[in-house]
Design a protein around this motif. Structure first.
Motif, PDB file in Angstrom:
ATOM      1  N   TRP A 125      47.942  33.482  40.124  1.00  0.00           N
ATOM      2  CA  TRP A 125      48.446  32.241  39.502  1.00  0.00           C
ATOM      3  C   TRP A 125      47.319  31.199  39.406  1.00  0.00           C
ATOM      4  O   TRP A 125      47.094  30.608  38.343  1.00  0.00           O
ATOM      5  N   TYR A 126      46.573  31.024  40.513  1.00  0.00           N
ATOM      6  CA  TYR A 126      45.447  30.072  40.474  1.00  0.00           C
ATOM      7  C   TYR A 126      44.402  30.530  39.457  1.00  0.00           C
ATOM      8  O   TYR A 126      43.846  29.721  38.721  1.00  0.00           O
ATOM      9  N   GLY A 127      44.138  31.836  39.448  1.00  0.00           N
ATOM     10  CA  GLY A 127      43.145  32.352  38.501  1.00  0.00           C
ATOM     11  C   GLY A 127      43.536  32.032  37.072  1.00  0.00           C
ATOM     12  O   GLY A 127      42.712  31.582  36.261  1.00  0.00           O
ATOM     13  N   ILE A 142      42.668  43.176  31.318  1.00  0.00           N
ATOM     14  CA  ILE A 142      42.151  42.981  32.676  1.00  0.00           C
ATOM     15  C   ILE A 142      43.035  43.884  33.522  1.00  0.00           C
ATOM     16  O   ILE A 142      44.252  43.697  33.567  1.00  0.00           O
ATOM     17  N   CYS A 143      42.435  44.889  34.138  1.00  0.00           N
ATOM     18  CA  CYS A 143      43.228  45.935  34.778  1.00  0.00           C
ATOM     19  C   CYS A 143      43.311  45.717  36.279  1.00  0.00           C
ATOM     20  O   CYS A 143      42.285  45.584  36.961  1.00  0.00           O
ATOM     21  N   MET A 197      39.678  45.298  37.520  1.00  0.00           N
ATOM     22  CA  MET A 197      39.641  44.382  38.670  1.00  0.00           C
ATOM     23  C   MET A 197      40.101  45.063  39.956  1.00  0.00           C
ATOM     24  O   MET A 197      40.313  44.399  40.970  1.00  0.00           O
ATOM     25  N   LYS A 198      40.220  46.378  39.939  1.00  0.00           N
ATOM     26  CA  LYS A 198      40.905  47.066  41.039  1.00  0.00           C
ATOM     27  C   LYS A 198      40.341  46.703  42.417  1.00  0.00           C
ATOM     28  O   LYS A 198      39.145  46.410  42.575  1.00  0.00           O
ATOM     29  N   ASP A 199      41.240  46.723  43.391  1.00  0.00           N
ATOM     30  CA  ASP A 199      40.913  46.522  44.800  1.00  0.00           C
ATOM     31  C   ASP A 199      40.465  45.106  45.150  1.00  0.00           C
ATOM     32  O   ASP A 199      39.943  44.884  46.245  1.00  0.00           O
ATOM     33  N   VAL A 254      39.784  36.513  39.200  1.00  0.00           N
ATOM     34  CA  VAL A 254      40.800  36.491  38.129  1.00  0.00           C
ATOM     35  C   VAL A 254      40.357  35.500  37.056  1.00  0.00           C
ATOM     36  O   VAL A 254      40.341  35.812  35.856  1.00  0.00           O
ATOM     37  N   GLU A 255      39.949  34.323  37.493  1.00  0.00           N
ATOM     38  CA  GLU A 255      39.528  33.279  36.538  1.00  0.00           C
ATOM     39  C   GLU A 255      38.352  33.775  35.690  1.00  0.00           C
ATOM     40  O   GLU A 255      38.347  33.658  34.456  1.00  0.00           O
ATOM     41  N   ARG A 256      37.352  34.374  36.376  1.00  0.00           N
ATOM     42  CA  ARG A 256      36.156  34.829  35.646  1.00  0.00           C
ATOM     43  C   ARG A 256      36.512  35.900  34.626  1.00  0.00           C
ATOM     44  O   ARG A 256      36.079  35.860  33.475  1.00  0.00           O
ATOM     45  N   MET A 257      37.352  36.842  35.050  1.00  0.00           N
ATOM     46  CA  MET A 257      37.682  37.944  34.141  1.00  0.00           C
ATOM     47  C   MET A 257      38.503  37.452  32.952  1.00  0.00           C
ATOM     48  O   MET A 257      38.328  37.932  31.832  1.00  0.00           O
ATOM     49  N   ILE A 258      39.380  36.511  33.203  1.00  0.00           N
ATOM     50  CA  ILE A 258      40.157  35.975  32.072  1.00  0.00           C
ATOM     51  C   ILE A 258      39.222  35.268  31.094  1.00  0.00           C
ATOM     52  O   ILE A 258      39.314  35.460  29.877  1.00  0.00           O
TER      53      ILE A 258
END
Ligand code: UDP
Length: 483
Positions: free
Chosen positions: A314-316, A395-396, A420-422, A429-433
């Protein structure tokens, strides 16, 4: 398969029996409709539990009335009504079906409603690959059996290599590092690390029920007369070649949802086969969002997350600045609901401004909406194919079984998104989004456009999946039982 004349003048009657979970049921209903469109007779066998849910939350019953050659059948799964039938119950479900459902099915296909004295005796069985008992059923009534594995073929191939991984000492893992490369999955050398193997491989004890089930499936798959796969040649050609070493006839006929769509004249998705209550309000909300601005978040029908992971994601999402549509399925957060009061207020405020949370969405429609720019997914195979066809970068965040393999392929092989596993950290999360929605968007979109076009070509007249479906139908019409 050799040329033969059809056994009878009746249209072939196919029994389709899916694993009673949302993904396999979706997938097999699409196959059923494709067979109906080619004038085959189909009995679609649901467990009573799944059928009740389909009747409650979808329009499949009225929708399929347009096909006089289609029937639903039901059978008990042997579990009690109050069993959750969640991921942790999968081995119990399969064992219970072996014990309770198998004898009932045997009776149904011998002396019962699908027996040889009925007005439409069976000519072929299409069963989920995990239903090893289907081999005995097909043998008893001397009817050809085709297995349909609705998980990813790349995942299925790793299942089939589990005996070799055990034999060569790669399983169970020695030591704790998950980054060791895997050497004994032919065709995947240099691609897979330990962490990319199916989730059940992370066990120290290879006698756990899930591994036993997989080993049993590995023995039974080659006993069928063919293997149906939801994929297409241009996506998984090397894997399909590997699978041809264990099955006489491999039929790669996917992506099934776009294959079906291309055979129906309407541009709308055929029908929903939801076993959850769909909230369509999100479509009106999406209509109000700018193109490519929304991240769609869904972990499918079985995956769960802890409250801590919920907060990190959620924060990401909020910190990435993107809008988001989030499916939070009832029961998918593993801590008690009342603890959700502790969610920081700023998250709720940001969500009111640029997010929407629903409990189940019309996913195919959502992914096809122009407002969607990215998909935070658990990498279920249906979701992966639906995202690929819709051209949405992923984003997996895989949860179990084949999903660990799928997410690796999405990032490393097909380059359609990030794995993004593990981890589950708000900064990641933020960076990948941001990467998927902004900085690396062009790169992913180029690969997706290419792959989506190949998928579309494969199901169009002359394409590989189109051709393979015709071959499957011809084979079903001609096929004789083989020991
Ligand atoms: N799905 C849906 N609405 C949702 C979430 C999922 O219709 O809110 C559908 C999705 O389109 C897909 C299926 O449920 O066809 C999930 O299958 P998948 O193989 O992706 O994952 P599973 O649920 O089996 O883990």
């Amino acid at each position: 398969m050799e040329e033969e004349t059809p056994l009878t003048t009746h249209p072939p009657h196919v029994l389709i029996f899916p694993l009673p979970l949302q993904g396999p049921v979706n997938c097999m209903l699409k196959l059923a409709e494709l067979l109906c469109l080619h004038d085959l007779h189909v009995t679609f066998l649901n467990t009573e539990h799944i059928h009740q849910r389909l009747l409650r939350y979808s329009n499949v019953e009225s929708y399929f009335k347009r096909y006089p050659n289609f029937n639903f059948g039901t059978i008990p799964d042997g579990l009690s009504d109050n069993n959750s039938r969640t991921m942790d119950q999968i081995s119990n479900l399969i064992n219970s079906m072996e014990e309770v459902t198998k004898p009932l099915l045997m009776e149904m296909v011998t002396s019962g409603s699908l027996g040889k004295n009925s007005n439409k005796p069976l000519s072929c069985i299409v069963a989920d690959g995990i239903f090893c008992f289907a081999v005995d059923i097909a043998r008893e009534i001397k009817v050809p059996l085709l297995f349909f594995d609705t998980i990813s073929p790349c995942g299925l191939w790793t299942y089939l290599c589990v005996p070799k991984l055990i034999e060569t000492g790669e399983l169970p893992f020695s030591g704790d590092s998950l980054d060791e490369p895997i050497k004994n999955v032919p065709g995947m050398e240099g691609i897979l690390r330990r962490r990319d193997l199916p989730s059940f491989c992370r066990t120290k004890d290879i006698n756990i029920p899930l591994i036993k089930l997989v080993l049993k499936e590995d023995e039974h798959l080659p006993l069928s007369q063919g293997l149906i796969l939801n994929t297409f040649d241009d996506l998984e050609n090397p894997i399909i070649s590997q699978l041809q070493t264990i099955s006489l006839n491999v039929y790669a006929i996917g992506p099934l949802h776009s294959h079906l769509k291309s055979k129906l004249s309407s541009s709308k998705p055929p029908t929903s086969s939801n076993i959850f209550e769909e909230d369509k309000s999100c479509m009106a909300w999406l209509d109000m969002q700018p193109p490519n601005s929304v991240v769609y978040v869904s972990i499918g029908s079985l995956a769960v997350m802890t409250k801590k992971q919920l907060i990190e994601i959620w924060y990401g999402l909020v910190n990435s600045g993107s809008r988001f549509l989030w499916v939070q399925r009832l029961g998918s957060i593993t801590e008690p609901e009342d603890e959700l009061n502790e969610v920081p207020l700023d998250l709720f405020e940001a969500t009111r401004e640029r997010g929407l949370v629903v409990s189940w969405a019309p996913q195919e429609l959502v992914l096809g909406h122009e407002a969607i720019g990215g998909f935070f997914t658990h990498s279920g195979w249906n979701s992966t194919l639906e995202s690929l066809v819709a051209g949405v970068p992923m984003i997996c965040w895989p949860y179990v079984v084949d999903q660990q393999v799928n997410s690796r392929y999405v990032e490393e092989v097909w380059k359609l998104g990030l794995d993004m596993k593990d981890t589950c950290d708000r900064k990641i999360v933020e960076r990948m989004i941001r990467e998927v929605m902004v900085t690396r968007r062009y790169e992913f979109k180029q690969m997706l456009n290419r792959m989506a076009k190949l998928a579309q070509d494969s199901v169009s007249d002359g394409g590989s999946s189109y051709h393979n479906l015709n071959r499957l139908i011809k084979d079903i019409k001609m096929m004789r039982f083989r020991l």
